[in-house]
Write a protein that holds these residues in place. Structure first.
Motif, mmCIF file in Angstrom:
data_model
loop_
_atom_site.group_PDB
_atom_site.id
_atom_site.type_symbol
_atom_site.label_atom_id
_atom_site.label_comp_id
_atom_site.label_asym_id
_atom_site.label_seq_id
_atom_site.Cartn_x
_atom_site.Cartn_y
_atom_site.Cartn_z
ATOM 1 N N MET A 149 0.330 2.019 -8.618
ATOM 2 C CA MET A 149 -0.894 2.545 -8.023
ATOM 3 C C MET A 149 -0.930 4.058 -8.151
ATOM 4 O O MET A 149 0.077 4.699 -8.068
ATOM 5 N N PRO A 150 -2.120 4.598 -8.237
ATOM 6 C CA PRO A 150 -2.358 5.987 -8.372
ATOM 7 C C PRO A 150 -2.108 6.912 -7.200
ATOM 8 O O PRO A 150 -2.033 6.517 -6.089
ATOM 9 N N LYS A 163 4.353 7.515 -4.271
ATOM 10 C CA LYS A 163 4.577 8.965 -4.344
ATOM 11 C C LYS A 163 4.556 9.476 -5.783
ATOM 12 O O LYS A 163 4.942 10.607 -6.055
ATOM 13 N N ILE A 164 4.124 8.600 -6.694
ATOM 14 C CA ILE A 164 3.957 9.002 -8.096
ATOM 15 C C ILE A 164 2.562 8.584 -8.535
ATOM 16 O O ILE A 164 2.203 7.403 -8.452
ATOM 17 N N GLY A 165 1.737 9.530 -8.971
ATOM 18 C CA GLY A 165 0.407 9.207 -9.464
ATOM 19 C C GLY A 165 0.487 8.456 -10.780
ATOM 20 O O GLY A 165 1.386 8.690 -11.590
ATOM 21 N N TYR A 166 -0.476 7.561 -11.002
ATOM 22 C CA TYR A 166 -0.441 6.736 -12.214
ATOM 23 C C TYR A 166 -1.865 6.524 -12.698
ATOM 24 O O TYR A 166 -2.701 5.977 -11.975
ATOM 25 N N ALA A 167 -2.174 6.970 -13.905
ATOM 26 C CA ALA A 167 -3.500 6.814 -14.489
ATOM 27 C C ALA A 167 -3.358 6.124 -15.833
ATOM 28 O O ALA A 167 -2.498 6.491 -16.637
ATOM 29 N N ILE A 189 -10.434 5.786 -4.383
ATOM 30 C CA ILE A 189 -9.666 7.028 -4.247
ATOM 31 C C ILE A 189 -8.847 7.027 -2.963
ATOM 32 O O ILE A 189 -7.730 7.546 -2.920
ATOM 33 N N ALA A 190 -9.395 6.400 -1.917
ATOM 34 C CA ALA A 190 -8.721 6.405 -0.609
ATOM 35 C C ALA A 190 -7.551 5.428 -0.532
ATOM 36 O O ALA A 190 -6.787 5.461 0.439
ATOM 37 N N LEU A 191 -7.387 4.588 -1.535
ATOM 38 C CA LEU A 191 -6.463 3.460 -1.450
ATOM 39 C C LEU A 191 -5.034 3.873 -1.073
ATOM 40 O O LEU A 191 -4.472 3.398 -0.080
ATOM 41 N N VAL A 192 -4.431 4.769 -1.845
ATOM 42 C CA VAL A 192 -3.030 5.118 -1.589
ATOM 43 C C VAL A 192 -2.867 5.939 -0.312
ATOM 44 O O VAL A 192 -1.962 5.662 0.479
ATOM 45 N N PRO A 193 -3.716 6.961 -0.065
ATOM 46 C CA PRO A 193 -3.591 7.650 1.226
ATOM 47 C C PRO A 193 -3.675 6.699 2.425
ATOM 48 O O PRO A 193 -2.953 6.866 3.412
#
Length: 433
Positions: free
Chosen positions: A1-2, A114-118, A134-138
């Motif tokens: 996940m991003p 804790k690692i962004g993924y695109a 956009i709110a998913l991981v937070p």
């Protein structure tokens, strides 16, 4: 996940990279996370039933805050190597350290948050709005509603999308380029120190791809994340990478160096094959529009009266004006002859502006736009597409000539060094032994 934003600068890291963050420092509640170093130690992936590993004993170190691009042949293990960093694929053996912290045995779900993924085609959830994506991981990491709302709006603004316009849209209501921007915003939302990008711009048209690359470069200037980017396109690697890892089969490292070094001194024939012909012209990907003189051009607005536009053309130093729309964006090129045919209306007059470049575009992008337009200039735009100036053919050709002259002098210097070495060995045969 991003997931991500950024901070300070370390003197020896490219693009003003920060001194480095650990994964613990990327937790909610702290300030913006800077980039974190990544160390891969003897990383290997061997799938059951195969005699040859997909990734074979790879060791490399990526500095905090730099953009490193993996490039290599299809099926060579680039994506496998990338996915082992956030353990979407578990390594068979070896260690992974991020910000000095060994994450090889960390809970993989906690690591990925804790690692962004695109990825290519954005990977957005179609049943969720842009804001929800956009709110998913937070949200998963326990941020408060007010903080999530502010962060989502901040991320949309950061990638050049108006929150008021895009927040409630669904992915199907976006263009391919807009979806990729939202994908990057989602990857940065929880402020991770590391961003992994797997062919993120591979599914869009060439013009949109150029603009997305420029946007990533601009974002990195602001955020100073550690970005690991996979591509099969060497020109893309040159354009965005601080350093490039050219990979053979099984992710064996053929060369790990700066774009300049790889272009001017490829390690072997394999690397030379990736560089291809025209290395001097490929260096146009190393210089940005912001590094050359951006000129001004006479402009008018769509709201200006027709008589005022006539007067501006008659009294101007050029026989052409740039008409801007109501948001100050390039709209049409108007020539004197166009106005003679206007007959009281500008609706059918002039030529629509098809190509523009940003300050973060490369000189190659600008040169292609100028040649496509066939009019000797291209408009330069800001973050929201607003007009900021022009770059013309004369400026671009002067830059090309300067690069060719640099290459000629470098070649002469290299030849002289070789001659000096040979002369020294002839004087002292044991020195070369």
């Amino acid at each position: 996940m991003p997931e991500s934003p950024a901070t300070p600068e370390s003197p020896d890291a490219p693009r003003g990279a920060a001194a480095g963050a650990t994964l613990a420092e990327a937790a909610p509640g702290g300030g913006a996370a800077s980039g974190a170093s990544i160390e891969l130690e003897h990383l290997t992936k061997r799938y059951p039933g195969t005699s040859v590993p997909a990734v074979d004993d790879v060791s490399l170190e990526i500095k905090a805050g730099e953009t490193v691009v993996f490039v290599g042949p299809s099926g060579g293990g680039k994506t496998t190597l990338l996915k082992m960093i956030n353990r979407l694929i578990e390594p068979t053996s070896g260690r992974i350290r991020i910000g000095g912290e060994d994450v090889t045995d960390m809970d993989p779900v906690r690591l990925r948050r804790k690692i962004g993924y695109a990825i290519q085609s954005s990977g957005l959830f179609p049943h969720m709005t842009v804001g929800q994506n956009i709110a998913l991981v937070p949200k998963m990491t326990g941020w408060s509603k007010s903080r999530i709302k502010a962060r989502v709006e901040e991320m949309l603004d950061l990638v050049g999308l108006d929150p008021g316009e895009f927040l409630g849209r669904y992915p199907r209501q976006l263009s391919g380029g807009q979806q990729q921007r939202v994908g990057v915003a989602r990857a940065l939302a929880a402020d991770p120190p590391v961003l992994l990008m797997d062919e993120p711009f591979g599914a869009v048209d060439p013009i949109t791809r150029d603009h997305l690359q420029d946007e990533l470069i601009r974002l990195q200037h602001e955020l100073h994340k550690t970005i690991v980017f996979v591509t099969h396109d060497f020109d893309e690697a040159i354009k965005i990478g601080d350093r490039i890892v050219v990979l053979r089969d099984r992710s064996q490292i053929a060369q790990f160096d700066t774009p300049e070094a790889i272009l001017t001194n490829p390690a072997d024939d394999f690397v030379s094959g990736f560089v291809g012909a025209g290395a001097a012209l490929k260096r146009l990907n190393l210089t940005r529009v912001r590094d050359v003189e951006i000129g001004d051009w006479p402009t008018v607005s769509v709201d200006d009266p027709l008589q005022g536009i006539f007067e501006a053309l008659r009294s101007g130093r050029t026989n052409e004006l740039l008409m801007l729309d109501r948001r100050g964006r390039p709209y049409k090129w108007l020539r004197r002859g166009d106005l003679m045919r206007a007959k009281g209306s500008l609706a059918a007059a002039g030529t629509l502006v098809h190509d523009t470049v940003t300050r973060d575009a490369t000189l190659r992008d600008a040169l292609e736009a100028v040649l496509t337009d066939n009019a000797g200039r291209v408009a330069v735009t800001g973050r929201r597409g607003e007009y900021t100036g022009v770059v013309d053919m004369e400026t671009l050709m002067n830059s090309v000539h300067e690069m060719l002259e640099e290459d000629r002098l470098d070649a002469m210097e290299h030849q002289q060094e070789l001659a000096d070495q040979r002369a020294g060995q002839e004087r002292d045969p044991e020195a070369g032994a």
